[in-house]
Design an enzyme around this catalytic site. Structure first.
Site, PDB file in Angstrom:
ATOM      1  N   GLU A 193     -26.952  66.140 -84.904  1.00  0.00           N
ATOM      2  CA  GLU A 193     -25.701  65.581 -85.456  1.00  0.00           C
ATOM      3  C   GLU A 193     -25.659  65.764 -86.974  1.00  0.00           C
ATOM      4  OE1 GLU A 193     -25.547  61.463 -84.258  1.00  0.00           O
ATOM      5  OE2 GLU A 193     -25.477  61.982 -82.121  1.00  0.00           O
ATOM      6  N   ASP A 216     -44.202  59.818 -84.506  1.00  0.00           N
ATOM      7  CA  ASP A 216     -45.530  59.359 -84.118  1.00  0.00           C
ATOM      8  C   ASP A 216     -45.707  59.480 -82.607  1.00  0.00           C
ATOM      9  OD1 ASP A 216     -47.973  57.905 -85.101  1.00  0.00           O
ATOM     10  OD2 ASP A 216     -47.325  56.457 -83.593  1.00  0.00           O
TER      11      ASP A 216
HETATM   12  O1  TEU Z   1     -51.920  58.458 -84.055  1.00  0.00           O
HETATM   13  C1  TEU Z   1     -52.051  58.791 -82.700  1.00  0.00           C
HETATM   14  C2  TEU Z   1     -53.412  59.035 -82.242  1.00  0.00           C
HETATM   15  O2  TEU Z   1     -53.622  59.489 -81.155  1.00  0.00           O
HETATM   16  C3  TEU Z   1     -54.493  58.641 -83.183  1.00  0.00           C
HETATM   17  O3  TEU Z   1     -54.402  57.271 -83.133  1.00  0.00           O
HETATM   18  C4  TEU Z   1     -55.870  59.061 -82.867  1.00  0.00           C
HETATM   19  O4  TEU Z   1     -56.137  59.094 -81.503  1.00  0.00           O
HETATM   20  C5  TEU Z   1     -56.834  58.131 -83.509  1.00  0.00           C
HETATM   21  O5  TEU Z   1     -56.437  57.918 -84.831  1.00  0.00           O
HETATM   22  C6  TEU Z   1     -58.220  58.660 -83.470  1.00  0.00           C
HETATM   23  O6  TEU Z   1     -58.908  58.349 -84.623  1.00  0.00           O
HETATM   24  C7  TEU Z   1     -50.745  57.889 -84.492  1.00  0.00           C
HETATM   25  C8  TEU Z   1     -50.843  57.550 -85.968  1.00  0.00           C
HETATM   26  O7  TEU Z   1     -51.034  58.716 -86.706  1.00  0.00           O
HETATM   27  C9  TEU Z   1     -51.934  56.541 -86.163  1.00  0.00           C
HETATM   28  O8  TEU Z   1     -52.145  56.229 -87.513  1.00  0.00           O
HETATM   29  C10 TEU Z   1     -51.549  55.300 -85.403  1.00  0.00           C
HETATM   30  O9  TEU Z   1     -52.604  54.361 -85.473  1.00  0.00           O
HETATM   31  C11 TEU Z   1     -51.245  55.608 -83.940  1.00  0.00           C
HETATM   32  O10 TEU Z   1     -50.391  56.725 -83.779  1.00  0.00           O
HETATM   33  C12 TEU Z   1     -50.527  54.448 -83.306  1.00  0.00           C
HETATM   34  O11 TEU Z   1     -49.236  54.360 -83.804  1.00  0.00           O
END
Ligand code: TEU
Ligand code: CA
Length: 556
Positions: A276, A216
């Site tokens: 690893e 993520d």
């Molecule tokens: O998403 C990263 C992210 O940049 C998104 O949050 C995006 O900007 C946003 O959804 C716009 O609609 C990741 C995950 O995929 C998301 O579900 C999480 O909420 C976020 O990280 C935080 O962990």
């Protein structure tokens, strides 16, 4: 439990992930086995045969990416982790998880977990300790900074989910950084104890049999240590992400709060740990919003030279815009930038408007969706199908009362949030809640217009088109590993070639609402287009005729 990797025997190759087709499962919405309204790991196990039963039945998926199911207060539905090495009771137990890995491997499905290492939950023990004072053993594990002399946050950084990216902690008389919710404090990756603790998390799951990670927000780990202000975005320039215009964050170029050049060192650190384990893979989410070419370039930077991510996916195909020229540009520019890296493509995920709705798929909307899915499965690079694309899941127009997503709650009605693309999977049109469970109200309404039983009964459905195409991929190596070459772009049609030493394939798609006839520079010997596809092209006298939203695959 016996080593479930034995199921792969000789079929296990070092770069299996290059020819694999991935499928993203949002576990909360896939299948609810105990009828409490929330999808769970046992639900996923119960439905594995739909993806691949190991004997040629099911869609023919090779790997699943599961969105987070770790213990979490669910402020951001699992992207706020309070314990990295356990399972949230909503989703099951570690025993269920082991069973899931075993049952998936038995069917030759590999398992990829979603690791949220940029931030934890504010309920994680590390943060609970860190916030108490400036001298505890975790004091430097998060990003703490003193207020400005007037008491304001240290700089102008904004959070993706609204407001300042800083929250004040009276106990420390300091602010902590959170690029997302205040309940998601950013970990301090510059601290080597933090890196080692995260490395242990990685090893914990590697030892439990997983085959890879989706990382993520993998471009957020580093932040500017001088905490410089983000510059304002020049008037007229736009963020790439669909629907984000109303978010004040899109008024800034986030060059200091994320996308730091030094972030790649943290990726190198993770890659050494991934190496690893044999045959391990990783997919980083690299979502720069600084324009199309910038985001593709950044994605490519993370996957070159074999010491970064195995794969990265950008937001380029999650855009609202989609036509032959845009598609050709995204693919061509990626090919140009990526060198020895390997591309990875997805058309939607749990953060963006469902594809059918987003691309405003006209007339017979499944026609455009099927064309896009077939293109996804024809590109050089690993495709990720998002759950429900096989039943044309559309964006659900969520109401204010039904909202769950913190982003939608915060920005309603300007940004409606992400609930609309996270609905329960519709298994059975005749069952309560479309077969998601046995009747308890699901966490989001079960309301897709089509269910799997109906898609299976209809020979020209996306379900059959995908299933057939996955078989075609398996027997045509050029679709998996062939080189890409653009052949032509004309009249909103895009034609390209995939070529290995022994095989050349031609792929064509018509993004327009009109029929097109194209003179081909290559002679097609055999039509390989999936027979389930209604909008398929055909060859006559060296001309390819492509109906509106038509697709064609042929052997040269
Ligand atoms: O998403 C990263 C992210 O940049 C998104 O949050 C995006 O900007 C946003 O959804 C716009 O609609 C990741 C995950 O995929 C998301 O579900 C999480 O909420 C976020 O990280 C935080 O962990
Ligand atoms: Ca459940």
């Amino acid at each position: 439990m016996s080593n479930s990797n034995n199921f792969f025997n000789g079929s296990l190759s070092e770069d299996w992930w290059k020819s694999a087709v991935f499928y993203q499962i949002y576990p909360r919405s896939f299948c609810d086995s105990n009828n409490d309204g929330i999808g769970d790991l046992r639900g996923v196990i119960n439905k594995l045969d739909h993806l691949n039963d190991g004997n040629g039945g099911g869609l023919g998926i090779d790997a699943i990416w599961l969105s987070p199911f770790f213990p979490s207060p669910q402020a951001d539905f699992g992207y706020d982790v309070s314990d990295y090495c356990d399972i949230d009771s909503d989703y099951g137990t570690l025993d269920d998880f082991d069973k899931l890995v075993f049952e998936a491997h038995k069917r030759k499905i590999r398992v990829v977990l979603d690791l949220v290492l940029n931030h934890s939950s504010d309920q994680h023990d590390w943060f609970k300790e860190s916030r108490v004072d400036r001298t505890n053993s975790k004091a430097d594990w998060y990003v703490w900074a003193n207020p400005k002399p007037n008491g304001e946050p240290p700089n102008n950084w904004l959070a993706v989910f609204g407001g300042a990216a800083w929250t004040y902690e009276p106990l420390r008389e300091q602010y902590y950084l959170h690029n997302f919710l205040a309940e998601q404090p950013d970990l301090n990756w510059y601290n080597s104890e933090v890196r080692e603790a995260l490395a242990e998390v990685v090893r914990f799951w590697m030892n439990r049999g997983v085959d890879g990670f989706r990382l993520d927000t993998a471009n957020y780990y580093a932040y500017d240590r001088q905490l410089r202000d983000n510059p304002k975005r020049p008037a007229g320039s736009h963020p790439l992400e669909d629907g984000q215009e109303a978010n004040p964050l899109s008024g800034y170029i986030t060059k200091y709060s994320k996308d730091r050049p030094e972030n790649i060192e943290f990726i190198h650190f993770l890659r050494k740990i991934f190496d690893e384990k044999e045959n391990f893979t990783s997919i980083g989410e690299i979502g720069s919003s600084e324009g199309l070419e910038e985001t593709l370039k950044l994605g490519a930077d993370y996957v070159r030279h074999g010491d970064g991510l195995h794969m990265a996916y950008t937001f380029a195909m999650l855009s609202k815009e989609m036509n032959a020229e845009y598609f050709g540009h995204v693919v061509g520019f990626t090919e140009q930038m990526i060198e020895d890296g390997w591309p990875c493509w997805s058309l939607s995920n749990h953060d963006c408007t469902r594809m059918v709705t987003r691309f405003n798929c006209f007339a017979e909307r499944e026609g455009f969706q099927q064309m896009m899915l077939l293109l996804l499965l024809s590109l050089r690079g690993t495709p990720i199908i998002y759950y429900g694309e096989e039943v044309d899941m559309e964006e659900y127009p969520i109401t204010k009362e039904e909202l769950r997503d913190p982003q939608g709650i915060r920005f309603w009605p300007d940004i409606k949030g992400r609930d609309g693309c996270r609905l329960p999977f519709p298994w059975d049109s005749a069952a309560p809640n479309q077969g998601f469970n046995t009747g308890k109200k699901p966490w989001l309404p079960a309301k897709n217009s089509l269910s799997l039983d109906q898609a299976q009964a209809y020979p020209e459905s996306s379900y059959h088109v995908i299933k057939e195409m996955l078989k075609i991929r398996k027997t045509n190596p050029a679709l998996q590993k062939g080189k890409f070459r653009q052949i032509l772009l004309e009249g909103d049609c895009f034609v390209f070639e995939r070529k290995t030493k022994d095989q050349t394939l031609l792929i064509a798609a018509n993004f327009s609402t009109e029929n097109h006839s194209i003179k081909l520079p290559l002679k097609v010997e055999e039509n390989l287009t999936p027979q389930a596809l209604k909008h398929s092209g055909s060859i006559k006298n060296e001309r390819l005729s492509l109906p509106a939203c038509g697709y064609f695959l042929g052997k040269v």
